[in-house]
Scaffold this motif. Structure first.
Motif, PDB file in Angstrom:
ATOM      1  N   ASN A 112     -19.043  33.114  69.427  1.00 39.02           N
ATOM      2  CA  ASN A 112     -17.772  33.793  69.706  1.00 39.02           C
ATOM      3  C   ASN A 112     -16.575  32.853  69.803  1.00 39.02           C
ATOM      4  O   ASN A 112     -15.438  33.321  69.981  1.00 39.02           O
ATOM      5  N   GLY A 113     -16.797  31.549  69.709  1.00 37.36           N
ATOM      6  CA  GLY A 113     -15.700  30.591  69.760  1.00 37.36           C
ATOM      7  C   GLY A 113     -15.174  30.292  71.144  1.00 37.36           C
ATOM      8  O   GLY A 113     -14.219  29.525  71.300  1.00 37.36           O
ATOM      9  N   GLN A 114     -15.788  30.851  72.177  1.00 41.80           N
ATOM     10  CA  GLN A 114     -15.309  30.655  73.546  1.00 41.80           C
ATOM     11  C   GLN A 114     -15.509  29.212  74.002  1.00 41.80           C
ATOM     12  O   GLN A 114     -16.585  28.641  73.822  1.00 41.80           O
ATOM     13  N   LEU A 121     -10.456  33.460  53.072  1.00 36.62           N
ATOM     14  CA  LEU A 121     -10.592  33.953  54.438  1.00 36.62           C
ATOM     15  C   LEU A 121      -9.259  33.987  55.154  1.00 36.62           C
ATOM     16  O   LEU A 121      -8.433  33.067  55.028  1.00 36.62           O
ATOM     17  N   GLU A 122      -9.056  35.044  55.907  1.00 36.11           N
ATOM     18  CA  GLU A 122      -7.881  35.145  56.774  1.00 36.11           C
ATOM     19  C   GLU A 122      -8.184  34.367  58.045  1.00 36.11           C
ATOM     20  O   GLU A 122      -8.662  34.909  59.032  1.00 36.11           O
ATOM     21  N   VAL A 123      -7.917  33.071  57.995  1.00 38.43           N
ATOM     22  CA  VAL A 123      -8.382  32.193  59.076  1.00 38.43           C
ATOM     23  C   VAL A 123      -7.461  32.171  60.280  1.00 38.43           C
ATOM     24  O   VAL A 123      -7.829  31.704  61.346  1.00 38.43           O
ATOM     25  N   GLU A 124      -6.232  32.619  60.132  1.00 39.85           N
ATOM     26  CA  GLU A 124      -5.276  32.727  61.240  1.00 39.85           C
ATOM     27  C   GLU A 124      -4.920  31.378  61.848  1.00 39.85           C
ATOM     28  O   GLU A 124      -4.496  31.312  63.003  1.00 39.85           O
ATOM     29  N   HIS A 125      -5.083  30.301  61.096  1.00 35.20           N
ATOM     30  CA  HIS A 125      -4.562  29.019  61.557  1.00 35.20           C
ATOM     31  C   HIS A 125      -3.060  28.977  61.286  1.00 35.20           C
ATOM     32  O   HIS A 125      -2.588  29.460  60.251  1.00 35.20           O
ATOM     33  N   THR A 126      -2.310  28.394  62.195  1.00 38.68           N
ATOM     34  CA  THR A 126      -0.861  28.276  62.016  1.00 38.68           C
ATOM     35  C   THR A 126      -0.470  26.914  61.461  1.00 38.68           C
ATOM     36  O   THR A 126       0.721  26.613  61.351  1.00 38.68           O
ATOM     37  N   MET A 135     -17.177  28.004  60.376  1.00 39.56           N
ATOM     38  CA  MET A 135     -16.246  27.586  61.422  1.00 39.56           C
ATOM     39  C   MET A 135     -15.182  26.695  60.796  1.00 39.56           C
ATOM     40  O   MET A 135     -15.489  25.838  59.966  1.00 39.56           O
ATOM     41  N   SER A 136     -13.943  26.885  61.199  1.00 35.32           N
ATOM     42  CA  SER A 136     -12.858  26.041  60.712  1.00 35.32           C
ATOM     43  C   SER A 136     -12.057  25.520  61.898  1.00 35.32           C
ATOM     44  O   SER A 136     -11.844  26.220  62.881  1.00 35.32           O
ATOM     45  N   GLY A 137     -11.650  24.265  61.781  1.00 36.24           N
ATOM     46  CA  GLY A 137     -10.813  23.646  62.802  1.00 36.24           C
ATOM     47  C   GLY A 137      -9.476  23.267  62.200  1.00 36.24           C
ATOM     48  O   GLY A 137      -9.417  22.769  61.067  1.00 36.24           O
ATOM     49  N   GLY A 138      -8.399  23.515  62.943  1.00 35.13           N
ATOM     50  CA  GLY A 138      -7.082  23.272  62.391  1.00 35.13           C
ATOM     51  C   GLY A 138      -6.246  22.319  63.219  1.00 35.13           C
ATOM     52  O   GLY A 138      -6.575  21.998  64.365  1.00 35.13           O
ATOM     53  N   ALA A 139      -5.137  21.892  62.621  1.00 35.24           N
ATOM     54  CA  ALA A 139      -4.180  21.058  63.343  1.00 35.24           C
ATOM     55  C   ALA A 139      -3.500  21.831  64.463  1.00 35.24           C
ATOM     56  O   ALA A 139      -2.825  21.241  65.310  1.00 35.24           O
ATOM     57  N   ASP A 140      -3.695  23.151  64.494  1.00 37.96           N
ATOM     58  CA  ASP A 140      -3.175  23.971  65.596  1.00 37.96           C
ATOM     59  C   ASP A 140      -4.079  23.918  66.822  1.00 37.96           C
ATOM     60  O   ASP A 140      -3.851  24.635  67.801  1.00 37.96           O
ATOM     61  N   HIS A 170      -7.159  24.912  67.215  1.00 31.49           N
ATOM     62  CA  HIS A 170      -8.006  26.087  67.403  1.00 31.49           C
ATOM     63  C   HIS A 170      -9.216  26.031  66.463  1.00 31.49           C
ATOM     64  O   HIS A 170      -9.126  25.521  65.348  1.00 31.49           O
ATOM     65  N   ILE A 171     -10.338  26.564  66.960  1.00 34.56           N
ATOM     66  CA  ILE A 171     -11.524  26.784  66.144  1.00 34.56           C
ATOM     67  C   ILE A 171     -11.591  28.269  65.807  1.00 34.56           C
ATOM     68  O   ILE A 171     -11.441  29.126  66.684  1.00 34.56           O
ATOM     69  N   ARG A 172     -11.775  28.585  64.540  1.00 34.78           N
ATOM     70  CA  ARG A 172     -11.935  29.973  64.100  1.00 34.78           C
ATOM     71  C   ARG A 172     -13.326  30.147  63.508  1.00 34.78           C
ATOM     72  O   ARG A 172     -13.837  29.251  62.829  1.00 34.78           O
ATOM     73  N   ILE A 173     -13.948  31.288  63.772  1.00 38.38           N
ATOM     74  CA  ILE A 173     -15.276  31.590  63.257  1.00 38.38           C
ATOM     75  C   ILE A 173     -15.170  32.823  62.373  1.00 38.38           C
ATOM     76  O   ILE A 173     -14.616  33.845  62.785  1.00 38.38           O
TER      77      ILE A 173
END
Length: 315
Positions: free
Chosen positions: A27-29, A278-283, A297-302, A304-307
């Protein structure tokens, strides 16, 4: 960078603040407080099969940790420090069969370390008294590598093991294949542009197979060597540097790519059009990706981890 424990739903991400943050891969928590592991930014993290965590850093070092906490209280005990590079260490890759850890650096070298030389078993190693009266293991410092791979003229951007050979990529526009025993370069491929990332399908012999690279010109490049020479196919869909590529575990055709354009795409090597965007929602930029079963799983410069759960039936 992001890594996951194959036996649990525990994940960990590396932060440029010098910390590791643990999270639930379902769940990314976030789980517990972030743990300080380096004085400078953490550039890569591995969870190797024996349960230990490996981190690399801009401080030129690599550190090995034992996870001795639980999901509500993460505790890391340092068991070893590797010092040998003269620049930031950006990439890590572990070979389970040979116990060799490869480290790639801004000093343009790749070094190989025999992890079986390290006191990694629980309870081994000398212990010291902590300030709170607790007993803590004294971390060993290792400075002598089992081998060095020299030949790149820019920083190392990718590492991948395949049997007893290791594949490396660099900003010098090349991908090279090395024999791990002799540390000799056996093949060198020219990419014409800076190579940002590299992935090799598991269980393949590199000299009779294929691999993918993420390029600074925004393309994903498929290198097919089944005909005896490297035939390159450029896959165009991203609008920025391709910072990460990752082959799906157990698949010979499916891989994913992440980009500075903030997107993650899923590809089948048999097509030049992505299966999914994918709509990853990273900003901000996507910096790393990791397959975890049928999810990415993706990690961004914002920060955040998105699953992202996928339906990959029939692939």
């Amino acid at each position: 960078a992001v890594a996951a424990n194959a036996k649990t739903t525990l994940g960990v991400t590396a932060l440029y603040s010098g910390f590791l943050q643990f999270f639930d891969t379902e769940n990314g928590q976030k789980l517990g407080e972030a743990q300080k592991v380096h004085d400078e930014g953490v550039t890569d993290v591995l969870w190797i099969p024996n349960g230990h965590i490996v981190t690399s850093s801009k401080d030129h070092s690599v550190r090995l940790w034992e996870y001795v906490g639980n999901r509500s209280s993460n505790v890391l005990e340092q068991v070893a420090t590797i010092e040998g590079h003269t620049g930031a260490v950006d990439k890590l890759c572990f070979n389970e069969s040979t116990k060799l850890l490869a480290t790639g650096s801004w000093d343009q070298s790749v070094k190989l370390w025999d992890v079986s030389d390290f006191p990694l078993s629980s309870g081994t190693g000398k212990r010291r008294k902590g300030g709170d009266g607790s007993s803590k293991r004294a971390a060993g410092v290792f400075t002598t590598a089992a081998g060095s791979l020299l030949g790149h003229t820019q920083c190392i951007t990718g590492l991948a093991w395949t049997e007893n050979r290791i594949v490396t990529s660099s900003w010098d526009h090349t991908v090279r294949v090395w024999d791990a025993e002799s540390c000799a370069c056996v093949k060198s491929y020219e990419g014409q542009k800076a190579v940002q990332s590299l992935a090799v399908p598991s269980g393949q012999s590199i000299l009779s197979s294929y691999f993918v690279t993420g390029m600074a010109d925004g393309t994903v490049r498929l290198w097919d060597m089944r005909e005896g020479s490297a035939v390159q196919t450029s896959l165009r869909s991203h609008r920025g540097w391709v910072s990460a590529v990752e082959w799906k575990e157990g698949s010979s055709t499916i891989f994913a790519s992440g980009s500075y354009d903030g997107t993650v795409k899923v590809w089948d090597m048999r097509s030049n059009i992505p299966l999914h965007t994918l709509e990853v929602e990273h900003t901000d930029k996507v910096l790393c990706i990791l397959w975890c079963g049928e999810s990415i799983m993706s990690g961004g410069a914002d920060e955040h981890i998105r699953i992202h759960a996928l339906s990959m039936s029939g692939t």
